[in-house]
Design an enzyme around this catalytic site. Structure first.
Site, PDB file in Angstrom:
ATOM      1  N   ALA A   1       0.961  -1.234   0.155  1.00  0.00           N
ATOM      2  CA  ALA A   1       0.169   0.035  -0.060  1.00  0.00           C
ATOM      3  C   ALA A   1       0.839   1.465  -0.058  1.00  0.00           C
ATOM      4  O   ALA A   1       2.062   1.010   0.320  1.00  0.00           O
ATOM      5  CB  ALA A   1      -0.925  -0.089   1.156  1.00  0.00           C
ATOM      6  N   CYS A   2       0.237   2.257  -0.264  1.00  0.00           N
ATOM      7  CA  CYS A   2       0.889   3.579  -0.434  1.00  0.00           C
ATOM      8  C   CYS A   2       1.507   3.965   0.889  1.00  0.00           C
ATOM      9  O   CYS A   2       0.898   3.862   2.144  1.00  0.00           O
ATOM     10  CB  CYS A   2      -0.135   4.585  -0.551  1.00  0.00           C
ATOM     11  N   PRO A   3       2.946   4.395   0.971  1.00  0.00           N
ATOM     12  CA  PRO A   3       3.836   4.865   0.091  1.00  0.00           C
ATOM     13  C   PRO A   3       4.731   3.898  -0.462  1.00  0.00           C
ATOM     14  O   PRO A   3       5.528   4.402  -1.237  1.00  0.00           O
ATOM     15  CB  PRO A   3       4.381   6.174   0.635  1.00  0.00           C
TER      16      PRO A   3
END
Length: 111
Positions: free
Chosen positions: A15-17
């Site tokens: 998932a981000c980042p």
């Protein structure tokens, strides 16, 4: 999209980042002009990859999707010493949304 790539980075399930963090490390290993393919499953990674490439001076070539896997293609900039661009005076969306409907916004950024 048929793009010859020099390296493939597996960022699936992250998932981000984290896709950007891994891409930043991996692109340092490429020579100027080489292309990296970043495979991710995070739907937000498309906008993130575009923005990151623009910010760092690398060339975002596009994204394809195949069975929930996004493949992002980025060509490393020809400038080995490209630094991330920092903009000290940034206006957030909240400030813009609160403006009068007759307000005029002039974008004076340069490439």
């Amino acid at each position: 999209m048929n793009i010859k790539t020099d390296q493939t980075l597996d960022a699936k399930g992250l998932a981000c980042p984290m896709p950007i963090v891994k891409a930043k490390k991996a692109i340092k290993e490429l020579a100027s002009g080489q292309v990296i393919k970043i495979e991710a499953t995070d739907k937000g990674s498309t906008a993130d990859m575009k923005a990151w490439a623009d910010k760092t001076g690398n060339q975002y070539l596009g994204t394809t999707e195949d069975h929930d896997v996004l493949s992002h293609y980025i060509r490393k900039s020809s400038d080995e010493d490209t630094q991330e661009k920092q903009h000290p005076n940034v206006v957030g969306n909240e400030s813009i949304e609160s403006l009068d409907e007759n307000a005029v916004i002039l974008d004076v950024r340069e490439s």
